[in-house]
Design a protein around this motif. Structure first.
Motif, short mmCIF file in Angstrom:
data_model
loop_
_atom_site.label_atom_id
_atom_site.label_comp_id
_atom_site.label_asym_id
_atom_site.label_seq_id
_atom_site.Cartn_x
_atom_site.Cartn_y
_atom_site.Cartn_z
N LEU A 25 0.81 -1.22 0.00
CA LEU A 25 0.00 0.00 0.00
C LEU A 25 0.84 1.26 0.00
N LEU A 26 2.01 1.20 0.61
CA LEU A 26 2.94 2.34 0.55
C LEU A 26 3.36 2.59 -0.89
N ASN A 27 3.70 1.52 -1.60
CA ASN A 27 4.09 1.66 -3.00
C ASN A 27 2.95 2.13 -3.89
N LEU A 28 1.71 1.89 -3.48
CA LEU A 28 0.54 2.35 -4.23
C LEU A 28 0.04 3.72 -3.77
N HIS A 29 0.72 4.32 -2.79
CA HIS A 29 0.34 5.63 -2.24
C HIS A 29 -1.07 5.61 -1.64
N ASN B 290 11.89 -3.20 -0.01
CA ASN B 290 11.21 -3.23 -1.32
C ASN B 290 10.29 -2.03 -1.55
N ILE B 291 10.72 -0.88 -1.09
CA ILE B 291 9.96 0.35 -1.32
C ILE B 291 10.39 0.90 -2.67
N SER B 292 9.42 1.27 -3.51
CA SER B 292 9.74 1.66 -4.88
C SER B 292 10.27 3.09 -5.00
N GLU B 293 9.95 3.96 -4.05
CA GLU B 293 10.45 5.33 -4.12
C GLU B 293 10.45 5.94 -2.73
N SER B 294 11.25 6.97 -2.55
CA SER B 294 11.32 7.61 -1.25
C SER B 294 10.05 8.43 -0.99
#
Length: 184
Positions: free
Chosen positions: A128-132, A155-159
Motif C-alpha cells: 500500500l505504501l508503493n501504491l500511495h 522493497n519500497i519503490s520510491e522515497s
C-alpha cells in the motif's frame, strides 16, 4: 473518505517481530482504542494465521486480565479482510478472503461509509505504501535491538517524506510515532 492507517509494532532497528515487543496492559489498551476507531483490518496470510491462532481462544476463554480480554473481544468482532494466494477459506467468523487485488479492494473499502481501515501486516503496508494508499502511519517502536528479522521498509519503490503529527510514549519505553505522508 475513510482513512487507511498502517499500524505496526517494530524494534528500534526497524524489524517487525511481535516476539520482541512488550505486550503489557498499556499497549493492549492502546491497540484496543485503535481498533475501536476502525471497523476493518487488513491482513496478509501470515499475520492473519498468527492472530487467528490465539485471539479467538482468548475471546471464548478470557484470561482474567482486563486489557488482554478487552483487546480479544474487540479483535473478535472487527471485520478482517485477508489477502492470500494460498488460503482457500478462513475460519474466523469476522474474516473474509479478499476477492480483488490489494489496490482494488482498498479503493472499494475507502469509498464505503465507515470508520478507519487498519493495515496490520508488513507485506500489505509495503504494497500500500508503493501504491500511495496509506494516509497515516502509526509505528510503535519498542526499545529493543533485534539485529535480525523482517525489515518494515524493504522493497519500497520510491522515497517518501513523512510529517510527524504526534507521539505517544508508554511506561515500557515503547513509543508510537504518528506520521502522515507528505503528498506533492
Amino acid at each position: 473518505m475513510r482513512k487507511v492507517i498502517a499500524a505496526i509494532n517494530m524494534t528500534i532497528d526497524g524489524y517487525c517481530d511481535h516476539t520482541y515487543g512488550v505486550a503489557d496492559d498499556e499497549l493492549h489498551d492502546h491497540y484496543t482504542a485503535l481498533l475501536r476507531n476502525a471497523d476493518t483490518i487488513l491482513y496478509g496470510r501470515t499475520t492473519y494465521q498468527l492472530m487467528e491462532s490465539y485471539w479467538p481462544l482468548v475471546a471464548k476463554n478470557p484470561t482474567g486480565d482486563k486489557s488482554t480480554d478487552e483487546f480479544a473481544m474487540v479483535m473478535e468482532h472487527i471485520t478482517k479482510v485477508v489477502f492470500s494466494y494460498t488460503l482457500k477459506s478462513v475460519d474466523w467468523d469476522s474474516a473474509t478472503l479478499a476477492k480483488r487485488s490489494i489496490e482494488e479492494e482498498v479503493l472499494a473499502l475507502r469509498r464505503q461509509p465507515g470508520k478507519n481501515i487498519l493495515v496490520g501486516s508488513r507485506s500489505l503496508i509495503i504494497a500500500l505504501l508503493n501504491l500511495h494508499l496509506i494516509d497515516e502511519f502509526q509505528l510503535c517502536i519498542h526499545p529493543v535491538i533485534a539485529g535480525k528479522g523482517l525489515p518494515l521498509f524493504a522493497n519500497i519503490s520510491e522515497s517518501m517524506k513523512l510529517h510527524l503529527t504526534k507521539t505517544k510514549t508508554f511506561g515500557s519505553g515503547a513509543t508510537v510515532f504518528y506520521y502522515e505522508p507528505q503528498r506533492s
